[in-house]
Design an enzyme around this catalytic site. Structure first.
Site, PDB file in Angstrom:
ATOM      1  N   HIS A  66       0.764  -1.238  -0.075  1.00 51.69           N
ATOM      2  CA  HIS A  66      -0.080  -0.130   0.039  1.00 51.69           C
ATOM      3  C   HIS A  66       0.726   1.002   0.098  1.00 51.69           C
ATOM      4  O   HIS A  66       2.196   1.289   0.453  1.00 51.69           O
ATOM      5  CB  HIS A  66      -0.851   0.022   1.076  1.00 51.69           C
ATOM      6  CG  HIS A  66      -0.224  -0.024   2.528  1.00 51.69           C
ATOM      7  ND1 HIS A  66       0.150  -0.956   3.290  1.00 51.69           N
ATOM      8  CD2 HIS A  66       0.333   0.947   3.255  1.00 51.69           C
ATOM      9  CE1 HIS A  66       1.191  -0.671   4.276  1.00 51.69           C
ATOM     10  NE2 HIS A  66       1.092   0.480   4.283  1.00 51.69           N
ATOM     11  N   THR A  68       0.722   4.599   1.918  1.00 52.08           N
ATOM     12  CA  THR A  68       0.044   5.401   2.859  1.00 52.08           C
ATOM     13  C   THR A  68      -0.153   6.892   2.534  1.00 52.08           C
ATOM     14  O   THR A  68       0.812   7.548   2.210  1.00 52.08           O
ATOM     15  CB  THR A  68       0.880   5.303   4.232  1.00 52.08           C
ATOM     16  OG1 THR A  68       1.246   4.042   4.603  1.00 52.08           O
ATOM     17  CG2 THR A  68       0.260   6.160   5.455  1.00 52.08           C
ATOM     18  N   HIS A 150       4.999   6.588  -1.544  1.00 53.32           N
ATOM     19  CA  HIS A 150       6.034   5.397  -1.614  1.00 53.32           C
ATOM     20  C   HIS A 150       5.227   4.010  -1.062  1.00 53.32           C
ATOM     21  O   HIS A 150       4.245   4.369  -0.661  1.00 53.32           O
ATOM     22  CB  HIS A 150       7.266   5.511  -0.656  1.00 53.32           C
ATOM     23  CG  HIS A 150       7.002   5.248   0.590  1.00 53.32           C
ATOM     24  ND1 HIS A 150       6.509   6.189   1.601  1.00 53.32           N
ATOM     25  CD2 HIS A 150       6.827   4.224   1.535  1.00 53.32           C
ATOM     26  CE1 HIS A 150       6.201   5.708   2.797  1.00 53.32           C
ATOM     27  NE2 HIS A 150       6.660   4.762   2.771  1.00 53.32           N
ATOM     28  N   THR A 152       6.146   0.515   0.659  1.00 52.30           N
ATOM     29  CA  THR A 152       7.061  -0.146   1.419  1.00 52.30           C
ATOM     30  C   THR A 152       7.052  -1.716   0.913  1.00 52.30           C
ATOM     31  O   THR A 152       5.917  -2.317   0.806  1.00 52.30           O
ATOM     32  CB  THR A 152       7.045  -0.105   3.088  1.00 52.30           C
ATOM     33  OG1 THR A 152       6.986   1.207   3.641  1.00 52.30           O
ATOM     34  CG2 THR A 152       8.031  -1.048   3.724  1.00 52.30           C
TER      35      THR A 152
HETATM   36  P1  A2P Z   1       4.875   2.937   5.260  1.00 54.15           P
HETATM   37  O1  A2P Z   1       3.686   3.879   4.950  1.00 54.15           O
HETATM   38  O2  A2P Z   1       6.215   3.322   4.819  1.00 54.15           O
HETATM   39  O3  A2P Z   1       4.689   1.371   4.985  1.00 54.15           O
HETATM   40  P2  A2P Z   1       2.786   0.076  11.651  1.00 54.15           P
HETATM   41  O4  A2P Z   1       2.461  -1.431  11.098  1.00 54.15           O
HETATM   42  O5  A2P Z   1       4.143   0.503  11.720  1.00 54.15           O
HETATM   43  O6  A2P Z   1       1.877   0.515  12.584  1.00 54.15           O
HETATM   44  O7  A2P Z   1       2.554   0.998  10.294  1.00 54.15           O
HETATM   45  C1  A2P Z   1       1.420   0.919   9.465  1.00 54.15           C
HETATM   46  C2  A2P Z   1       1.474   1.779   8.314  1.00 54.15           C
HETATM   47  O8  A2P Z   1       1.620   3.238   8.482  1.00 54.15           O
HETATM   48  C3  A2P Z   1       2.910   1.516   7.442  1.00 54.15           C
HETATM   49  O9  A2P Z   1       2.576   1.351   6.156  1.00 54.15           O
HETATM   50  C4  A2P Z   1       3.889   2.676   7.718  1.00 54.15           C
HETATM   51  O10 A2P Z   1       4.669   2.642   6.865  1.00 54.15           O
HETATM   52  C5  A2P Z   1       2.810   3.532   7.990  1.00 54.15           C
HETATM   53  N1  A2P Z   1       3.378   4.430   9.204  1.00 54.15           N
HETATM   54  C6  A2P Z   1       3.419   4.228  10.543  1.00 54.15           C
HETATM   55  N2  A2P Z   1       4.204   4.979  11.175  1.00 54.15           N
HETATM   56  C7  A2P Z   1       3.715   6.225  10.469  1.00 54.15           C
HETATM   57  C8  A2P Z   1       4.200   7.754  10.560  1.00 54.15           C
HETATM   58  N3  A2P Z   1       4.760   8.124  11.668  1.00 54.15           N
HETATM   59  N4  A2P Z   1       4.114   8.348   9.539  1.00 54.15           N
HETATM   60  C9  A2P Z   1       3.621   8.146   8.473  1.00 54.15           C
HETATM   61  N5  A2P Z   1       3.442   6.900   8.263  1.00 54.15           N
HETATM   62  C10 A2P Z   1       3.438   5.854   9.319  1.00 54.15           C
END
Ligand code: A2P
Length: 215
Positions: A66, A68, A150, A152
């Site tokens: 995904h 975000t 992006h 991940t």
């Molecule tokens: P990303 O968007 O780079 O994949 P988690 O599983 O760590 O709780 O995170 C859930 C999702 O939210 C993941 O996709 C993660 O990164 C994104 N995410 C986590 N923390 C943040 C943050 N502080 N700011 C922006 N995106 C975040």
């Protein structure tokens, strides 16, 4: 508490449909294989600090792919409620978009895909996403809106996925460098400290549904 506060998700984002996930995973894996091959002949450019393990094993990633838009942390993140209340968010919730994946990148911490958002998609992008990263990545706040977008694809052991967007911004604030080689998929650039970016010859079109995630 009001119902809408209780119901705020962990995050909002575009969730790739299965064919797009499969295609991106496969291209990502081709890239890691090509990079492993190239690095064997390149000096001083290790991603995984002299470890012999292939990049494919170095990065762990099993979650659904995904991009975000807004990390809400169930309402605890700053601006979460305001974002959820934006009319565009409810209007476009559940719609499918074609995301353009324009580049792939790896750093010693993360493996990700850069998404180039259209103006129509940028209406769902939080205005402070890049500014919020300024303390971790100086200069990020001055990059164009959407620079952090992006997907991940994988993280090294013990690294949280939030790092992927920060690693992308860290590359984007650096001065542009010349490609080190042209691979089948596109031109490969090296940014020092184990940071690589492949600009895809043909941006990949990834169908993705705008929705939200609750753990
Ligand atoms: P990303 O968007 O780079 O994949 P988690 O599983 O760590 O709780 O995170 C859930 C999702 O939210 C993941 O996709 C993660 O990164 C994104 N995410 C986590 N923390 C943040 C943050 N502080 N700011 C922006 N995106 C975040």
């Amino acid at each position: 508490r009001q119902l809408d506060e209780v119901c705020l998700p962990l995050f909002f984002g575009w969730f790739l449909l299965t064919p797009a996930q499969d295609q991106l995973r496969s291209t990502g894996s081709d890239f890691l294989t090509a990079l492993d091959g190239f690095k064997k002949n390149a000096v001083g450019s290790s991603v995984n600090e002299g470890q012999e393990i292939p990049l494919e094993q170095y990065f762990k990633g099993k979650r659904s792919l995904h991009c975000t838009t807004k990390f809400c942390d169930y309402g605890k993140a700053e601006g979460a409620k305001e974002y959820a209340e934006k009319p565009e968010v409810s209007e476009l919730y559940g719609s499918v978009f074609d995301l353009a994946v324009s580049a792939l990148f790896v750093t010693p911490r993360t493996f990700g895909a850069r998404v180039s958002l259209t103006d129509e998609q940028l209406v769902l992008w939080p205005a402070d996403a890049e500014k919020e990263a300024e303390s971790s990545v100086p200069g990020a706040g001055s990059l164009p809106l959407g620079s952090r977008a992006h997907i991940t694809l994988g993280c090294a052991d013990g690294v949280e996925p939030v790092q992927t967007g920060l690693d992308l911004l860290e590359i984007l604030v650096l001065p542009e460098v010349e490609p080190v080689t042209d691979l089948e998929l596109g031109s490969l650039r090296f940014y020092g400290e184990g940071r690589w970016m492949l600009e895809l010859k043909e941006p990949m079109c990834a169908a993705a549904c705008f929705s939200s995630f609750y753990k």
